[in-house]
Design an enzyme around this catalytic site. Structure first.
Site, mmCIF file in Angstrom:
data_model
loop_
_atom_site.group_PDB
_atom_site.id
_atom_site.type_symbol
_atom_site.label_atom_id
_atom_site.label_comp_id
_atom_site.label_asym_id
_atom_site.label_seq_id
_atom_site.Cartn_x
_atom_site.Cartn_y
_atom_site.Cartn_z
ATOM 1 N N CYS A 92 -26.036 -9.983 6.839
ATOM 2 C CA CYS A 92 -24.869 -10.412 7.622
ATOM 3 C C CYS A 92 -23.852 -11.011 6.665
ATOM 4 C CB CYS A 92 -25.279 -11.459 8.654
ATOM 5 S SG CYS A 92 -23.932 -11.968 9.765
ATOM 6 N N GLU A 115 -35.227 -6.777 11.482
ATOM 7 C CA GLU A 115 -36.249 -7.359 12.346
ATOM 8 C C GLU A 115 -35.896 -7.196 13.809
ATOM 9 O OE1 GLU A 115 -36.441 -11.485 11.312
ATOM 10 O OE2 GLU A 115 -36.557 -10.995 9.178
ATOM 11 N N CYS A 129 -33.955 -15.853 13.202
ATOM 12 C CA CYS A 129 -33.077 -14.812 12.697
ATOM 13 C C CYS A 129 -33.214 -14.534 11.189
ATOM 14 C CB CYS A 129 -31.670 -15.297 13.010
ATOM 15 S SG CYS A 129 -30.390 -14.137 12.711
ATOM 16 N N SER A 155 -24.361 -11.604 21.397
ATOM 17 C CA SER A 155 -24.000 -12.906 20.845
ATOM 18 C C SER A 155 -23.093 -12.716 19.631
ATOM 19 C CB SER A 155 -25.275 -13.647 20.437
ATOM 20 O OG SER A 155 -24.949 -14.860 19.803
ATOM 21 N N CYS A 164 -35.135 -9.052 21.246
ATOM 22 C CA CYS A 164 -34.027 -9.539 20.429
ATOM 23 C C CYS A 164 -33.869 -8.540 19.289
ATOM 24 C CB CYS A 164 -34.360 -10.939 19.898
ATOM 25 S SG CYS A 164 -33.097 -11.590 18.807
HETATM 26 N N1 SAH Z 1 -24.067 -13.125 14.636
HETATM 27 C C1 SAH Z 1 -24.387 -13.453 15.997
HETATM 28 C C2 SAH Z 1 -25.865 -13.286 16.284
HETATM 29 C C3 SAH Z 1 -26.679 -14.099 15.366
HETATM 30 S S1 SAH Z 1 -28.195 -14.857 15.742
HETATM 31 C C4 SAH Z 1 -23.954 -14.861 16.300
HETATM 32 O O1 SAH Z 1 -23.556 -15.567 15.389
HETATM 33 O O2 SAH Z 1 -23.974 -15.252 17.464
HETATM 34 C C5 SAH Z 1 -28.173 -15.546 17.308
HETATM 35 C C6 SAH Z 1 -28.044 -17.064 17.373
HETATM 36 O O3 SAH Z 1 -29.018 -17.744 16.574
HETATM 37 C C7 SAH Z 1 -26.693 -17.562 16.928
HETATM 38 O O4 SAH Z 1 -26.221 -18.495 17.855
HETATM 39 C C8 SAH Z 1 -27.012 -18.227 15.613
HETATM 40 O O5 SAH Z 1 -26.052 -19.190 15.270
HETATM 41 C C9 SAH Z 1 -28.380 -18.801 15.905
HETATM 42 N N2 SAH Z 1 -29.150 -19.186 14.728
HETATM 43 C C10 SAH Z 1 -29.147 -18.626 13.510
HETATM 44 N N3 SAH Z 1 -29.981 -19.284 12.686
HETATM 45 C C11 SAH Z 1 -30.547 -20.270 13.408
HETATM 46 C C12 SAH Z 1 -31.478 -21.307 13.102
HETATM 47 N N4 SAH Z 1 -31.998 -21.413 11.891
HETATM 48 N N5 SAH Z 1 -31.824 -22.145 14.104
HETATM 49 C C13 SAH Z 1 -31.296 -22.035 15.339
HETATM 50 N N6 SAH Z 1 -30.404 -21.082 15.682
HETATM 51 C C14 SAH Z 1 -30.022 -20.217 14.729
#
Ligand code: SAH
Length: 350
Positions: free
Chosen positions: A118, A98, A342, A200, A111
């Site tokens: 993952c 996505e 995500c 990130s 994004c």
């Molecule tokens: N693997 C990377 C990028 C992932 S997504 C990381 O962990 O940073 C980017 C951000 O979205 C991360 O901070 C992740 O923890 C957050 N995220 C994932 N699922 C989420 C959700 N359901 N609600 C809010 N933030 C979320």
């Protein structure tokens, strides 16, 4: 015999010097590489037949030697306010990823994803819940940006920022992720400034250290979500390998080496990590560090029982951090009506 399309190298997988080599191998003068590069990254042409700066025979050779697309858009959803657009792409091996486009007043932020699925298995993350499928190539990462850049071009707009916060853990696919950034950063091509990118990470310490030593202008965000090991390990299992004390040490080291501010991400979960005591614990952890905290009310997912914090609680959390001298921004949950969180679409598709 001609190579079948899906076995040809993807044009976006090539660096400029790879392209120069490829042009030479096709028996063409090396300056053609520059014309092709500009056609692909400046004019955003994705059909070699349309590269009119090249002769017909080279256009044909290019078309039979390379693939000009790997992303097949399957579903496109637009939020009700039209400010957020999400696309589900299918890759040639049928994996789903996505990417999201967000329109702000003066900015257009993408994004993008770095992996299909993952391996980090964060409790609240829809991508984590689907498991790891595979790494994306640098070209597959680049093409997500090209896809939206083309769309924006037709609206007389451009991509202004790219956040690498889609599916996957970018620091588990470090080389491809940074190669993609470099390719998009190239001043003779797309010319997207390094400072316009944010990567990130869940907190893979050795890669934070490598990234720090490279002294790039790219912004770094670290997903913290909890300020003590017990809670963080229950939400982010990688914390058992890279616990908070060591993680914060590497973050301090990053700031020292680069002079750049670091961002911490915190998904506010009702009653779990959104209490006054959580904010105070976080403030203590970040004391003296050049940083910024982005809080976002949790986007609820199917396999996690936690709920989003109220706006009022988010504001109280922010206020506590700020009295302790730590800048904090409450992020809006964009596109919640189109499952823009995500991995939410791809996990359904898979
Ligand atoms: N693997 C990377 C990028 C992932 S997504 C990381 O962990 O940073 C980017 C951000 O979205 C991360 O901070 C992740 O923890 C957050 N995220 C994932 N699922 C989420 C959700 N359901 N609600 C809010 N933030 C979320």
């Amino acid at each position: 015999m001609e190579t079948p399309n899906e076995q040809r190298p993807l044009i976006y997988d090539l660096s400029f010097s790879d392209l120069q080599e490829a042009v030479k191998a096709l028996g063409e003068p090396v300056f053609r590489a520059k014309q092709i590069w500009q056609a692909v990254y400046v004019d955003l042409i994705s059909d070699p037949e349309e590269i009119t700066t090249l002769g017909k025979s080279l256009r044909q050779k290019l078309g039979s030697s390379f693939r000009f697309t790997s992303l097949n858009p399957i579903t496109t959803l637009s939020s009700s306010d039209g400010h957020t657009i999400k696309t589900l792409f299918e890759l040639p091996d049928k994996r789903a990823i996505e990417a999201v486009l967000m329109y702000y007043d003066e900015r257009q932020t993408l994004c993008i994803s770095t992996q299909a699925g993952c391996a980090m298995n964060c409790a609240f993350c829809a991508t984590g819940q689907m498991g790891f499928k595979r790494n994306l190539t640098s070209g597959e990462i680049v093409e997500q940006v090209i896809f939206y850049a083309k769309q924006l071009k037709s609206e007389q707009k451009v991509v202004t920022n790219v956040v690498i916060m889609g599916m996957g853990e970018p620091f588990s696919n470090y080389e491809a992720t940074l190669a993609a950034v470099d390719r998009l950063n190239d001043p003779t091509g797309m010319n997207l400034g390094a400072r316009r990118f944010t990567i990130s990470t869940v907190g893979i310490i050795p890669m934070i250290e490598k990234f720090a030593s490279e002294k790039r202008q790219v912004n770094l965000a670290v997903s913290l979500h909890a300020a003590n090991d017990e809670l963080r390990s229950s939400l982010l299992p990688i914390n058992k390998t890279y616990p908070i004390f060591a993680l914060l040490q590497s973050c301090r080291n990053y700031v020292e080496q680069t002079g750049r501010r670091i961002t911490f991400e915190w998904a506010l979960i009702d009653g779990i990590n959104d209490r006054d005591s959580d904010a105070l614990e976080l403030a203590e952890l970040l004391k003296g560090l050049l940083c910024h905290v982005n809080v976002i009310p949790l986007n609820p997912t199917n396999n996690f029982s936690g709920q989003a914090t109220t706006q009022k609680r988010a504001e109280a959390f922010k206020a506590i951090l700020e009295t302790k001298g730590i800048p904090c921004t409450i992020r809006l949950r964009r596109g919640i009506d189109i499952k823009a969180g995500c991995g939410q679409l791809a996990s359904q598709h898979e």
